[in-house]
Design a protein around this motif. Sequence first.
Motif, PDB file in Angstrom:
ATOM      1  N   GLU A 176       4.924   8.378   2.979  1.00 16.56           N
ATOM      2  CA  GLU A 176       5.790   8.777   1.881  1.00 16.56           C
ATOM      3  C   GLU A 176       6.150   7.517   1.082  1.00 16.56           C
ATOM      4  O   GLU A 176       7.100   6.815   1.411  1.00 16.56           O
ATOM      5  CB  GLU A 176       7.060   9.435   2.428  1.00 16.56           C
ATOM      6  CG  GLU A 176       8.055   9.858   1.382  1.00 16.56           C
ATOM      7  CD  GLU A 176       9.338  10.419   1.980  1.00 16.56           C
ATOM      8  OE1 GLU A 176      10.081  11.062   1.232  1.00 16.56           O
ATOM      9  OE2 GLU A 176       9.590  10.206   3.183  1.00 16.56           O
ATOM     10  N   PRO A 177       5.365   7.175   0.034  1.00 20.61           N
ATOM     11  CA  PRO A 177       5.671   5.979  -0.759  1.00 20.61           C
ATOM     12  C   PRO A 177       7.042   6.112  -1.425  1.00 20.61           C
ATOM     13  O   PRO A 177       7.377   7.161  -1.964  1.00 20.61           O
ATOM     14  CB  PRO A 177       4.551   5.943  -1.802  1.00 20.61           C
ATOM     15  CG  PRO A 177       3.472   6.817  -1.231  1.00 20.61           C
ATOM     16  CD  PRO A 177       4.182   7.878  -0.462  1.00 20.61           C
ATOM     17  N   GLN A 178       7.802   5.028  -1.378  1.00 22.95           N
ATOM     18  CA  GLN A 178       9.151   5.042  -1.954  1.00 22.95           C
ATOM     19  C   GLN A 178       9.267   4.048  -3.096  1.00 22.95           C
ATOM     20  O   GLN A 178       8.671   2.967  -3.062  1.00 22.95           O
ATOM     21  CB  GLN A 178      10.186   4.683  -0.890  1.00 22.95           C
ATOM     22  CG  GLN A 178      10.289   5.656   0.261  1.00 22.95           C
ATOM     23  CD  GLN A 178      11.174   5.101   1.351  1.00 22.95           C
ATOM     24  OE1 GLN A 178      10.787   4.205   2.088  1.00 22.95           O
ATOM     25  NE2 GLN A 178      12.395   5.629   1.440  1.00 22.95           N
ATOM     26  N   GLU A 179      10.047   4.418  -4.094  1.00 27.25           N
ATOM     27  CA  GLU A 179      10.332   3.488  -5.178  1.00 27.25           C
ATOM     28  C   GLU A 179      11.132   2.309  -4.641  1.00 27.25           C
ATOM     29  O   GLU A 179      11.968   2.462  -3.754  1.00 27.25           O
ATOM     30  CB  GLU A 179      11.128   4.184  -6.286  1.00 27.25           C
ATOM     31  CG  GLU A 179      10.342   5.193  -7.084  1.00 27.25           C
ATOM     32  CD  GLU A 179      11.143   5.717  -8.260  1.00 27.25           C
ATOM     33  OE1 GLU A 179      11.176   5.033  -9.311  1.00 27.25           O
ATOM     34  OE2 GLU A 179      11.762   6.783  -8.124  1.00 27.25           O
ATOM     35  N   LEU A 180      10.869   1.125  -5.205  1.00 25.62           N
ATOM     36  CA  LEU A 180      11.542  -0.085  -4.736  1.00 25.62           C
ATOM     37  C   LEU A 180      12.889  -0.246  -5.418  1.00 25.62           C
ATOM     38  O   LEU A 180      13.126  -1.187  -6.177  1.00 25.62           O
ATOM     39  CB  LEU A 180      10.648  -1.304  -4.979  1.00 25.62           C
ATOM     40  CG  LEU A 180       9.362  -1.324  -4.164  1.00 25.62           C
ATOM     41  CD1 LEU A 180       8.494  -2.498  -4.575  1.00 25.62           C
ATOM     42  CD2 LEU A 180       9.682  -1.397  -2.695  1.00 25.62           C
ATOM     43  N   LYS A 218       9.737   1.456   1.623  1.00 25.64           N
ATOM     44  CA  LYS A 218      10.676   0.636   0.833  1.00 25.64           C
ATOM     45  C   LYS A 218      11.302  -0.459   1.685  1.00 25.64           C
ATOM     46  O   LYS A 218      11.392  -1.622   1.256  1.00 25.64           O
ATOM     47  CB  LYS A 218      11.758   1.527   0.232  1.00 25.64           C
ATOM     48  CG  LYS A 218      12.841   0.742  -0.504  1.00 25.64           C
ATOM     49  CD  LYS A 218      13.833   1.669  -1.184  1.00 25.64           C
ATOM     50  CE  LYS A 218      14.740   2.353  -0.194  1.00 25.64           C
ATOM     51  NZ  LYS A 218      15.792   3.142  -0.882  1.00 25.64           N
ATOM     52  N   TRP A 219      11.713  -0.091   2.887  1.00 23.73           N
ATOM     53  CA  TRP A 219      12.430  -1.041   3.734  1.00 23.73           C
ATOM     54  C   TRP A 219      11.512  -2.143   4.235  1.00 23.73           C
ATOM     55  O   TRP A 219      11.924  -3.310   4.342  1.00 23.73           O
ATOM     56  CB  TRP A 219      13.072  -0.290   4.896  1.00 23.73           C
ATOM     57  CG  TRP A 219      13.939   0.823   4.406  1.00 23.73           C
ATOM     58  CD1 TRP A 219      13.675   2.163   4.433  1.00 23.73           C
ATOM     59  CD2 TRP A 219      15.190   0.687   3.723  1.00 23.73           C
ATOM     60  NE1 TRP A 219      14.686   2.864   3.837  1.00 23.73           N
ATOM     61  CE2 TRP A 219      15.633   1.992   3.392  1.00 23.73           C
ATOM     62  CE3 TRP A 219      15.987  -0.395   3.378  1.00 23.73           C
ATOM     63  CZ2 TRP A 219      16.828   2.231   2.724  1.00 23.73           C
ATOM     64  CZ3 TRP A 219      17.186  -0.168   2.720  1.00 23.73           C
ATOM     65  CH2 TRP A 219      17.587   1.139   2.395  1.00 23.73           C
ATOM     66  N   PRO A 236       4.231   1.041  -5.476  1.00 25.59           N
ATOM     67  CA  PRO A 236       3.723   2.259  -4.842  1.00 25.59           C
ATOM     68  C   PRO A 236       2.477   2.839  -5.518  1.00 25.59           C
ATOM     69  O   PRO A 236       1.616   3.405  -4.830  1.00 25.59           O
ATOM     70  CB  PRO A 236       4.913   3.222  -4.933  1.00 25.59           C
ATOM     71  CG  PRO A 236       6.107   2.320  -4.869  1.00 25.59           C
ATOM     72  CD  PRO A 236       5.698   1.092  -5.647  1.00 25.59           C
ATOM     73  N   GLU A 237       2.375   2.685  -6.832  1.00 22.71           N
ATOM     74  CA  GLU A 237       1.195   3.216  -7.521  1.00 22.71           C
ATOM     75  C   GLU A 237      -0.073   2.413  -7.200  1.00 22.71           C
ATOM     76  O   GLU A 237      -1.184   2.836  -7.528  1.00 22.71           O
ATOM     77  CB  GLU A 237       1.410   3.250  -9.034  1.00 22.71           C
ATOM     78  CG  GLU A 237       1.841   1.938  -9.645  1.00 22.71           C
ATOM     79  CD  GLU A 237       3.354   1.836  -9.821  1.00 22.71           C
ATOM     80  OE1 GLU A 237       3.786   1.217 -10.827  1.00 22.71           O
ATOM     81  OE2 GLU A 237       4.081   2.377  -8.967  1.00 22.71           O
ATOM     82  N   HIS A 238       0.099   1.255  -6.551  1.00 22.28           N
ATOM     83  CA  HIS A 238      -1.052   0.441  -6.158  1.00 22.28           C
ATOM     84  C   HIS A 238      -1.471   0.696  -4.705  1.00 22.28           C
ATOM     85  O   HIS A 238      -2.522   0.211  -4.280  1.00 22.28           O
ATOM     86  CB  HIS A 238      -0.730  -1.050  -6.322  1.00 22.28           C
ATOM     87  CG  HIS A 238      -0.286  -1.433  -7.699  1.00 22.28           C
ATOM     88  ND1 HIS A 238       0.694  -2.372  -7.952  1.00 22.28           N
ATOM     89  CD2 HIS A 238      -0.679  -0.971  -8.920  1.00 22.28           C
ATOM     90  CE1 HIS A 238       0.888  -2.484  -9.252  1.00 22.28           C
ATOM     91  NE2 HIS A 238       0.058  -1.647  -9.867  1.00 22.28           N
ATOM     92  N   THR A 297       8.920  12.780  -4.978  1.00 18.19           N
ATOM     93  CA  THR A 297       7.948  11.880  -4.382  1.00 18.19           C
ATOM     94  C   THR A 297       6.953  12.648  -3.534  1.00 18.19           C
ATOM     95  O   THR A 297       7.337  13.385  -2.630  1.00 18.19           O
ATOM     96  CB  THR A 297       8.651  10.821  -3.502  1.00 18.19           C
ATOM     97  OG1 THR A 297       9.612  10.113  -4.288  1.00 18.19           O
ATOM     98  CG2 THR A 297       7.637   9.840  -2.939  1.00 18.19           C
ATOM     99  N   SER A 298       5.675  12.463  -3.811  1.00 24.26           N
ATOM    100  CA  SER A 298       4.635  13.149  -3.064  1.00 24.26           C
ATOM    101  C   SER A 298       4.428  12.510  -1.697  1.00 24.26           C
ATOM    102  O   SER A 298       4.661  11.319  -1.498  1.00 24.26           O
ATOM    103  CB  SER A 298       3.306  13.128  -3.831  1.00 24.26           C
ATOM    104  OG  SER A 298       3.336  14.010  -4.931  1.00 24.26           O
TER     105      SER A 298
END
Length: 293
Positions: free
Chosen positions: A236-240, A205-206, A259-261, A286-287
């Motif tokens: 660990e993909p994070q929501e924006l 995210k950051w 993240p889904e991409h 979050t997976s």
Amino acid sequence: MKRTSDSSSQRPKKKPSHRPIHITVGAVNPPASHLNNEKRKFGTSSYGNYTSYYTTRHPQGDATIDYRIDLLDASIFNGKSVLDLGCNSGNITIALAQKYKPSFIKGIDIDENLIRKANTNLRIAYSLRDPNMKELKHIDLALQSHYFPKCLSNMYGLLQMAVPPTFERTEFPWTVEFETVDWTENPYNPNEQQYDTILALSLTKWIQLHGGDKGIKSFFKKVFDSLSRDGSFVVEPQELKYTRAKNLNLDVDNFKFLPEHYNDFLMNKLGFKKCLDLGAPKGSSTSIFMYTK
């Protein structure tokens, strides 16, 4: 991987990238080194560099375990060279070094104060551990549990870690290193070392908030190039989502690379061979994903 006494062999061997991908590395915004004045406007945590992450901000509060690490197999650490990106105050880096005995593990963070704290945590963990301990059975996330009481380090100081140049750095704490650096600022240099395992926890995210879609893609490209053959990338993909996005003059809704991409880009554009969904750690939706080069 056994190290010799030659100082040139105390770091992982450099290996060429096996699949060069032409993606321009660089953030939408200027490098972090040019943003120091702006960064101060938003506080010291505008890069997720929270000073009390492992005691107050982590979902488990002052927990003694990180459920994300529970999802990872020891085989990607034991005897491996490991890079922990965005290591914060080094808690996970130090715990992994003690429990899984990597041949070398390096933690990097953009915040020099956190790296200073990480080096102090390393000396405390070394000074107060059980001298007869062969294997750490329990990861203390907050680094508050020690064999000797913490007051001893206050009374008598910390053990020195300086060793002769010919010393074989094959044991904790000499297998651990910390460095202050903005890892996203430059592309991978073929002369740099490669790693068997790279961790990116609570980080995507950051990178994307500050570097945009181009920045996060460049980050993934550098990770790919920095991995040795058959290396593992744990992400660990994070929501924006960021409550202070307006302070950073960011319109999160304008991001197109979500993240889904990530998976399609990592597998089909960069060339990772395998993706394993490790599931969501306890207390999170979050997976964690592990990609194999």
